[in-house]
Design a protein around this motif. Structure first.
Motif, PDB file in Angstrom:
ATOM      1  N   SER A  70       0.818  -1.211   0.000  1.00 16.22           N
ATOM      2  CA  SER A  70       0.000   0.000   0.000  1.00 16.22           C
ATOM      3  C   SER A  70       0.852   1.262   0.000  1.00 16.22           C
ATOM      4  N   LYS A  71       2.169   1.117  -0.011  1.00 13.93           N
ATOM      5  CA  LYS A  71       3.072   2.258   0.031  1.00 13.93           C
ATOM      6  C   LYS A  71       3.377   2.733  -1.378  1.00 13.93           C
ATOM      7  N   PHE A  80      -5.457   3.551  -4.600  1.00 15.12           N
ATOM      8  CA  PHE A  80      -5.917   4.325  -3.455  1.00 15.12           C
ATOM      9  C   PHE A  80      -7.413   4.578  -3.601  1.00 15.12           C
ATOM     10  N   CYS A  81      -8.132   4.433  -2.504  1.00 19.05           N
ATOM     11  CA  CYS A  81      -9.582   4.611  -2.516  1.00 19.05           C
ATOM     12  C   CYS A  81      -9.923   6.097  -2.364  1.00 19.05           C
ATOM     13  N   PHE A  97      -8.006  11.136  -1.006  1.00 21.02           N
ATOM     14  CA  PHE A  97      -7.693   9.713  -1.116  1.00 21.02           C
ATOM     15  C   PHE A  97      -7.311   9.182   0.265  1.00 21.02           C
ATOM     16  N   LEU A  99      -5.487   6.861   3.045  1.00 19.97           N
ATOM     17  CA  LEU A  99      -4.247   6.145   3.310  1.00 19.97           C
ATOM     18  C   LEU A  99      -4.491   5.129   4.424  1.00 19.97           C
ATOM     19  N   LEU A 105       1.572  10.430   3.657  1.00 22.61           N
ATOM     20  CA  LEU A 105       2.007  10.243   2.277  1.00 22.61           C
ATOM     21  C   LEU A 105       3.528  10.318   2.174  1.00 22.61           C
ATOM     22  N   TYR A 139      -4.811  10.356   4.947  1.00 22.29           N
ATOM     23  CA  TYR A 139      -5.360  10.832   3.674  1.00 22.29           C
ATOM     24  C   TYR A 139      -4.359  11.733   2.959  1.00 22.29           C
ATOM     25  N   THR A 164     -11.692   3.763  -7.048  1.00 20.19           N
ATOM     26  CA  THR A 164     -10.264   3.545  -6.844  1.00 20.19           C
ATOM     27  C   THR A 164      -9.482   4.219  -7.964  1.00 20.19           C
ATOM     28  N   TRP A 167      -1.927   5.555  -8.475  1.00 16.76           N
ATOM     29  CA  TRP A 167      -0.857   6.543  -8.439  1.00 16.76           C
ATOM     30  C   TRP A 167       0.493   5.851  -8.323  1.00 16.76           C
TER      31      TRP A 167
END
Length: 247
Positions: A70-71, A80-81, A97, A99, A105, A139, A164, A167
């Protein structure tokens, strides 16, 4: 003999099916990212050629990443949702988005991300800079101006909370430092021609607005008085109130 030849043909066809596809021009955002999609293509092509020469398909995988899936990753798009979509003006959206957990981030001022979209079966990529605070937890937010004929604009305007988006990043080797004095030669080459140093006044703003090929959208961030003065200068330069955003 015939059976062996057919087996060789099948093997050759199988290797050709594994050959990486060269990106389309629309898949390059033109922001000078490192690695660019074409850098990744040439890397994967070199792996494919080496694997084909040695007939070892394990070489196609390359080194496995130990990072969390997820990074953010500059080489791989990560999902990312979308948690919120706010329409600020008729053509400008602020998108939030999610996190994982309370993670951050981790971008530095001056860095950006690459967004991937698909419109009419055509993959496109564009660069955007998050506007959320660097220490925001759970986020990140992006401000996007949409254009009537823009392909990515069509994709962004279709977004709804719960969708979704993909990125990759971060990119950008020029890091902002408060009160930093520099020259254009030290900037990335793509920024040198469009960067101005000095006091921001009415004449300079008129010059910047007039040199744009199409109507720009200005983001203004400063003190209340600074924002007020710059908004007045933008209006005098011919922009309308829906052509700028004051933080």
């Amino acid at each position: 003999m015939m059976g062996e030849r057919e087996e060789d043909d099948d093997t050759e066809e199988a290797w050709l099916q594994l050959r990486p596809m060269e990106p389309l021009p629309s898949q390059c955002c033109g922001s000078g990212c490192s690695p660019c999609v074409f850098d990744l293509y040439h890397r994967d092509l070199a792996r494919w050629e080496a694997a084909r020469a040695s007939k070892d398909r394990s070489l196609l995988r390359g080194p496995e990443s130990q990072s969390c899936p997820s990074k953010l990753n500059p080489e791989t798009f990560v999902a990312f949702c979308i948690s919120a979509v706010d329409r600020l003006t008729k053509d400008t959206y602020r998108v939030r988005f999610a996190l994982p957990g309370n993670s951050q981030l981790g971008l530095q001022p001056g860095q950006h991300l690459i967004l991937r979209g698909i419109v009419d079966d055509l993959e496109i990529q564009r660069a955007y800079t998050p506007i959320s605070p660097a220490n925001a937890e759970g986020y990140f937010e992006v401000l996007i101006k949409c254009y009537q004929m823009g392909l990515m604009s069509r994709y962004v305007e279709s977004w709804r909370a719960g969708d979704t988006a993909f990125w990759r990043g971060p990119f950008g080797d020029f890091f902002y430092k408060p009160n930093q004095e520099s020259s254009s030669e030290q900037l990335p080459w793509s920024y040198q021609e469009k960067t101005r140093f000095g006091r921001l006044g009415q004449d300079l703003i008129k010059e910047l607005v007039s040199c744009c090929r199409r109507k720009p959208f200005a983001l203004v961030c400063g003190s209340a008085e600074f924002n007020k003065d710059i908004a007045r200068c933008l209006l005098c330069a011919g922009l309308t109130e829906d052509s700028y955003f004051l933080f």
